[in-house]
Design an enzyme around this catalytic site. Structure first.
Site, PDB file in Angstrom:
ATOM      1  N   GLU A 112       8.662 -38.993  41.880  1.00  0.00           N
ATOM      2  CA  GLU A 112       8.011 -39.738  42.681  1.00  0.00           C
ATOM      3  C   GLU A 112       8.006 -41.368  41.939  1.00  0.00           C
ATOM      4  O   GLU A 112       7.981 -41.205  40.838  1.00  0.00           O
ATOM      5  CB  GLU A 112       6.739 -39.451  43.148  1.00  0.00           C
ATOM      6  CG  GLU A 112       6.970 -38.381  44.175  1.00  0.00           C
ATOM      7  CD  GLU A 112       5.389 -37.840  44.491  1.00  0.00           C
ATOM      8  OE1 GLU A 112       5.075 -37.858  45.728  1.00  0.00           O
ATOM      9  OE2 GLU A 112       4.585 -37.680  43.641  1.00  0.00           O
ATOM     10  N   CYS A 150       5.726 -48.677  39.669  1.00  0.00           N
ATOM     11  CA  CYS A 150       5.391 -47.448  38.615  1.00  0.00           C
ATOM     12  C   CYS A 150       6.409 -46.339  38.936  1.00  0.00           C
ATOM     13  O   CYS A 150       6.686 -45.717  39.937  1.00  0.00           O
ATOM     14  CB  CYS A 150       4.157 -47.172  39.461  1.00  0.00           C
ATOM     15  SG  CYS A 150       3.501 -45.840  38.530  1.00  0.00           S
ATOM     16  N   CYS A 175       4.967 -32.774  34.051  1.00  0.00           N
ATOM     17  CA  CYS A 175       4.755 -32.997  32.762  1.00  0.00           C
ATOM     18  C   CYS A 175       3.990 -31.903  32.098  1.00  0.00           C
ATOM     19  O   CYS A 175       3.558 -30.935  32.768  1.00  0.00           O
ATOM     20  CB  CYS A 175       3.504 -34.015  32.880  1.00  0.00           C
ATOM     21  SG  CYS A 175       3.123 -34.836  31.225  1.00  0.00           S
ATOM     22  N   CYS A 222      -3.121 -32.441  31.573  1.00  0.00           N
ATOM     23  CA  CYS A 222      -4.563 -33.195  31.459  1.00  0.00           C
ATOM     24  C   CYS A 222      -5.281 -32.655  32.998  1.00  0.00           C
ATOM     25  O   CYS A 222      -4.592 -32.453  33.999  1.00  0.00           O
ATOM     26  CB  CYS A 222      -4.267 -34.591  31.687  1.00  0.00           C
ATOM     27  SG  CYS A 222      -3.721 -35.373  30.492  1.00  0.00           S
ATOM     28  N   CYS A 238      -5.257 -34.686  36.541  1.00  0.00           N
ATOM     29  CA  CYS A 238      -3.911 -35.295  36.956  1.00  0.00           C
ATOM     30  C   CYS A 238      -2.974 -33.945  37.764  1.00  0.00           C
ATOM     31  O   CYS A 238      -2.921 -32.957  37.386  1.00  0.00           O
ATOM     32  CB  CYS A 238      -3.207 -35.723  35.552  1.00  0.00           C
ATOM     33  SG  CYS A 238      -1.659 -36.094  36.079  1.00  0.00           S
ATOM     34  N   GLY A 247       5.061 -37.733  34.496  1.00  0.00           N
ATOM     35  CA  GLY A 247       5.621 -37.701  33.096  1.00  0.00           C
ATOM     36  C   GLY A 247       4.838 -38.339  31.976  1.00  0.00           C
ATOM     37  O   GLY A 247       4.070 -39.310  32.157  1.00  0.00           O
ATOM     38  N   GLU A 248       5.226 -37.787  30.598  1.00  0.00           N
ATOM     39  CA  GLU A 248       4.675 -38.447  29.217  1.00  0.00           C
ATOM     40  C   GLU A 248       5.979 -39.227  28.716  1.00  0.00           C
ATOM     41  O   GLU A 248       6.892 -38.591  28.251  1.00  0.00           O
ATOM     42  CB  GLU A 248       4.163 -37.483  28.558  1.00  0.00           C
ATOM     43  CG  GLU A 248       3.826 -37.923  27.027  1.00  0.00           C
ATOM     44  CD  GLU A 248       3.058 -39.218  26.970  1.00  0.00           C
ATOM     45  OE1 GLU A 248       2.152 -39.622  27.620  1.00  0.00           O
ATOM     46  OE2 GLU A 248       3.660 -39.961  26.062  1.00  0.00           O
ATOM     47  N   SER A 300       2.876 -46.342  29.150  1.00  0.00           N
ATOM     48  CA  SER A 300       1.468 -45.643  29.029  1.00  0.00           C
ATOM     49  C   SER A 300       1.693 -44.199  28.685  1.00  0.00           C
ATOM     50  O   SER A 300       2.593 -43.480  29.251  1.00  0.00           O
ATOM     51  CB  SER A 300       0.564 -45.235  30.595  1.00  0.00           C
ATOM     52  OG  SER A 300      -0.481 -44.777  30.504  1.00  0.00           O
ATOM     53  N   LEU A 333      -7.138 -42.929  27.038  1.00  0.00           N
ATOM     54  CA  LEU A 333      -8.264 -42.524  25.859  1.00  0.00           C
ATOM     55  C   LEU A 333      -8.855 -41.514  26.857  1.00  0.00           C
ATOM     56  O   LEU A 333      -9.134 -40.436  26.358  1.00  0.00           O
ATOM     57  CB  LEU A 333      -8.805 -43.572  25.381  1.00  0.00           C
ATOM     58  CG  LEU A 333      -9.920 -43.267  24.642  1.00  0.00           C
ATOM     59  CD1 LEU A 333      -9.347 -42.842  23.077  1.00  0.00           C
ATOM     60  CD2 LEU A 333     -10.829 -44.576  23.929  1.00  0.00           C
ATOM     61  N   HIS A 334      -9.759 -41.856  27.664  1.00  0.00           N
ATOM     62  CA  HIS A 334     -10.502 -41.249  28.551  1.00  0.00           C
ATOM     63  C   HIS A 334     -11.807 -40.766  27.985  1.00  0.00           C
ATOM     64  O   HIS A 334     -12.683 -40.355  28.736  1.00  0.00           O
ATOM     65  CB  HIS A 334      -9.675 -39.979  29.427  1.00  0.00           C
ATOM     66  CG  HIS A 334      -8.600 -40.390  30.290  1.00  0.00           C
ATOM     67  ND1 HIS A 334      -8.265 -41.511  30.791  1.00  0.00           N
ATOM     68  CD2 HIS A 334      -7.074 -40.051  30.107  1.00  0.00           C
ATOM     69  CE1 HIS A 334      -7.356 -41.833  31.363  1.00  0.00           C
ATOM     70  NE2 HIS A 334      -6.461 -40.853  30.988  1.00  0.00           N
ATOM     71  N   ASN A 380      -9.051 -40.513  40.615  1.00  0.00           N
ATOM     72  CA  ASN A 380      -8.633 -40.418  41.888  1.00  0.00           C
ATOM     73  C   ASN A 380      -8.625 -38.839  42.246  1.00  0.00           C
ATOM     74  O   ASN A 380      -8.362 -37.956  41.251  1.00  0.00           O
ATOM     75  CB  ASN A 380      -7.184 -40.961  42.099  1.00  0.00           C
ATOM     76  CG  ASN A 380      -7.228 -42.545  41.841  1.00  0.00           C
ATOM     77  OD1 ASN A 380      -7.896 -43.151  42.500  1.00  0.00           O
ATOM     78  ND2 ASN A 380      -6.479 -42.886  40.983  1.00  0.00           N
ATOM     79  N   CYS A 439      -2.969 -43.628  40.704  1.00  0.00           N
ATOM     80  CA  CYS A 439      -2.868 -42.894  39.216  1.00  0.00           C
ATOM     81  C   CYS A 439      -3.240 -41.230  39.317  1.00  0.00           C
ATOM     82  O   CYS A 439      -4.108 -40.889  39.838  1.00  0.00           O
ATOM     83  CB  CYS A 439      -3.827 -43.436  38.480  1.00  0.00           C
ATOM     84  SG  CYS A 439      -3.391 -45.205  38.114  1.00  0.00           S
TER      85      CYS A 439
HETATM   86  N1  SAH Z   1       1.391 -39.612  31.009  1.00  0.00           N
HETATM   87  C1  SAH Z   1       1.214 -41.057  30.538  1.00  0.00           C
HETATM   88  C2  SAH Z   1       1.613 -41.784  31.950  1.00  0.00           C
HETATM   89  C3  SAH Z   1       1.473 -41.459  33.207  1.00  0.00           C
HETATM   90  S1  SAH Z   1      -0.029 -41.217  33.876  1.00  0.00           S
HETATM   91  C4  SAH Z   1      -0.388 -41.025  30.303  1.00  0.00           C
HETATM   92  O1  SAH Z   1      -0.929 -40.029  30.621  1.00  0.00           O
HETATM   93  O2  SAH Z   1      -0.840 -42.016  30.138  1.00  0.00           O
HETATM   94  C5  SAH Z   1      -0.743 -42.876  34.144  1.00  0.00           C
HETATM   95  C6  SAH Z   1      -2.287 -42.997  33.950  1.00  0.00           C
HETATM   96  O3  SAH Z   1      -3.038 -42.389  35.107  1.00  0.00           O
HETATM   97  C7  SAH Z   1      -3.000 -42.334  32.729  1.00  0.00           C
HETATM   98  O4  SAH Z   1      -3.883 -43.159  32.239  1.00  0.00           O
HETATM   99  C8  SAH Z   1      -3.536 -40.998  33.607  1.00  0.00           C
HETATM  100  O5  SAH Z   1      -4.424 -40.639  32.385  1.00  0.00           O
HETATM  101  C9  SAH Z   1      -4.132 -41.641  34.751  1.00  0.00           C
HETATM  102  N2  SAH Z   1      -4.370 -40.608  35.438  1.00  0.00           N
HETATM  103  C10 SAH Z   1      -4.036 -39.129  35.671  1.00  0.00           C
HETATM  104  N3  SAH Z   1      -4.570 -38.616  36.615  1.00  0.00           N
HETATM  105  C11 SAH Z   1      -5.635 -39.341  36.966  1.00  0.00           C
HETATM  106  C12 SAH Z   1      -6.385 -39.403  37.938  1.00  0.00           C
HETATM  107  N4  SAH Z   1      -6.741 -38.249  38.852  1.00  0.00           N
HETATM  108  N5  SAH Z   1      -7.229 -40.573  38.423  1.00  0.00           N
HETATM  109  C13 SAH Z   1      -7.164 -41.620  37.531  1.00  0.00           C
HETATM  110  N6  SAH Z   1      -6.351 -41.798  36.663  1.00  0.00           N
HETATM  111  C14 SAH Z   1      -5.308 -40.863  36.502  1.00  0.00           C
HETATM  112 FE1  SF4 Z   2      -1.503 -36.245  31.298  1.00  0.00          FE
HETATM  113 FE2  SF4 Z   2      -0.264 -38.330  31.937  1.00  0.00          FE
HETATM  114 FE3  SF4 Z   2       1.000 -35.983  31.982  1.00  0.00          FE
HETATM  115 FE4  SF4 Z   2      -0.818 -36.464  33.802  1.00  0.00          FE
HETATM  116  S1  SF4 Z   2       1.154 -37.440  33.410  1.00  0.00           S
HETATM  117  S2  SF4 Z   2      -0.832 -34.467  32.757  1.00  0.00           S
HETATM  118  S3  SF4 Z   2      -2.134 -37.659  32.870  1.00  0.00           S
HETATM  119  S4  SF4 Z   2       0.061 -36.894  30.281  1.00  0.00           S
END
Ligand code: SAH
Ligand code: SF4
Length: 343
Positions: free
Chosen positions: A93, A106, A113, A117, A120, A160-161, A192, A216-217, A291, A334
């Site tokens: 996507e 985006c 991934c 997390c 996510c 993805g990362e 990111s 960071l979170h 989200n 996100c």
């Molecule tokens: N994998 C990378 C980039 C993709 S995610 C990363 O994790 O940075 C892009 C951003 O969306 C990241 O900061 C991620 O932590 C955040 N994200 C993931 N799930 C989310 C959610 N449910 N609500 C808000 N932000 C979220």
């Molecule tokens: Fe974590 Fe980013 Fe992968 Fe989602 S896409 S699982 S936020 S590393």
């Protein structure tokens, strides 16, 4: 699929090697790059300024795939979400976000991934595979074509990362930036990462002025370990040191993404840890009210609490913004991108 190689998986150096092997002059590389990425042709036969025998030989050796649109959803705020089918049938996507004279795309760097997390949607399905450079470029270009607008910003914040697929992702950023590719300003291209330190270290040495965002979170180790199990091995202390080095070596500030989760990382203790983490680090905090993702069990704090968290950061001298959410009604915000096709 055929056993032929995907030409859009080659980086520029390998493309130059192929051009050389085929006895062609070096300027053919630029021509090829333009056809593949700026114009986005779907067949070698369309590369009309290349000699026909060279086109035929490329055709015999490589495949040229372009993602096929499988589904599109449009949000009430104008955001568009795209589901693409790649050459091998894998789905991925992207999101197009229009705003006053700007168009931000985006894009995804992997299908799925592996980082897992907890908040996510992408992480829940695991990793399917890395994307190629061309698959990243194509997402951005095709979204621009759909909007009929110049792409001003590109962010690797889809599925993805990016630093788990470093080489292909960096080559994609370079081609997005190149005048032979998409011509997007380097500062307007953001990657990111969840904080893979070897990737950040490499990124610090890249000559282009790309923007780095780090998820960071939480600045409390136990909380971060729970939210982001995939980066447990990279401790916050090491992350901070790596970011200090990044700022020093690149001269650029870093964006820290912080998805606020009610009752998890929005307490006073979390706030204090965050302020301490940012002390002496050239950074900007981007607060993202988490989200909704089904099955994640994470809720965002109320608007008042979010505002208060932001105000207290600002009062402590930390540059802070709250990310305006776009496309939530179509699950395009996100962390909402998944492998699932909307029924
Ligand atoms: N994998 C990378 C980039 C993709 S995610 C990363 O994790 O940075 C892009 C951003 O969306 C990241 O900061 C991620 O932590 C955040 N994200 C993931 N799930 C989310 C959610 N449910 N609500 C808000 N932000 C979220
Ligand atoms: Fe974590 Fe980013 Fe992968 Fe989602 S896409 S699982 S936020 S590393």
């Amino acid at each position: 699929m055929t056993g032929l190689r995907d030409i859009k998986a080659l980086d520029r150096a390998r493309m130059a090697a192929v051009v050389g092997e085929m006895g062609q002059p070096p300027y053919r590389v630029r021509q090829l790059v333009r056809w593949l990425y700026a114009r986005g042709v779907t067949a070698f036969s369309q590369m009309t300024d290349l000699p026909s025998d060279f086109r035929d030989r490329l055709d015999a050796r490589f495949v040229l795939h372009t993602p096929v649109l499988a589904d599109q959803q449009v949000s009430s705020d104008g955001t568009r979400k795209y589901l693409w089918t790649l050459g091998d049938g894998v789905a991925v996507e992207s999101v197009g976000i229009p705003a006053e004279g700007r168009l931000t795309v985006c894009f995804s760097t992997q299908a799925g991934c592996a980082m897992g997390c907890s908040f996510c949607a992408t992480g829940m399905g695991g990793l399917v595979r890395d994307l190629t450079t061309g698959e990243m470029l194509d997402q951005v270009r095709l979204v621009g074509t759909d909007f009929g607008q110049r792409i001003t910003n590109a962010v690797a914040m889809g599925q993805g990362e990016p630093f788990a697929n470093y080489d292909a992702s960096i080559e994609a950023l370079r081609l997005m930036n190149s005048p032979d590719g998409l011509g997007i300003g380097a500062r307007h291209i953001t990657v990111s990462t969840c904080g893979l330190l070897p990737g950040i270290e490499r990124f610090a040495e890249e000559p282009e002025q790309f923007t780095l965002a780090v998820s960071l979170h939480s600045a409390v180790q136990a909380t971060r370990d729970r939210l982001m199990p995939g980066v447990r091995g990279f401790k916050l202390r090491m992350l901070r040191e790596t970011l200090l080095h990044y700022v020093e070596s690149s001269g650029r500030r870093v964006t820290l993404e912080y998805a606020l989760v009610d009752g998890v990382n929005d307490s006073d203790a979390e706030l204090e840890a965050l302020i301490t983490f940012t002390r002496g680090l050239l950074c900007h905090i981007n607060l993202i009210p988490v989200n909704p993702v089904s099955g994640a069990g994470t809720e965002r704090p109320g608007n008042q609490s979010i505002r208060r968290f932001a105000d207290r950061l600002v009062a402590s001298g930390v540059e802070t913004s709250i990310r305006t959410e776009r496309g939530v009604d179509i699950d395009a915000a996100c962390g909402q991108l998944s492998q699932r096709h909307q029924a």
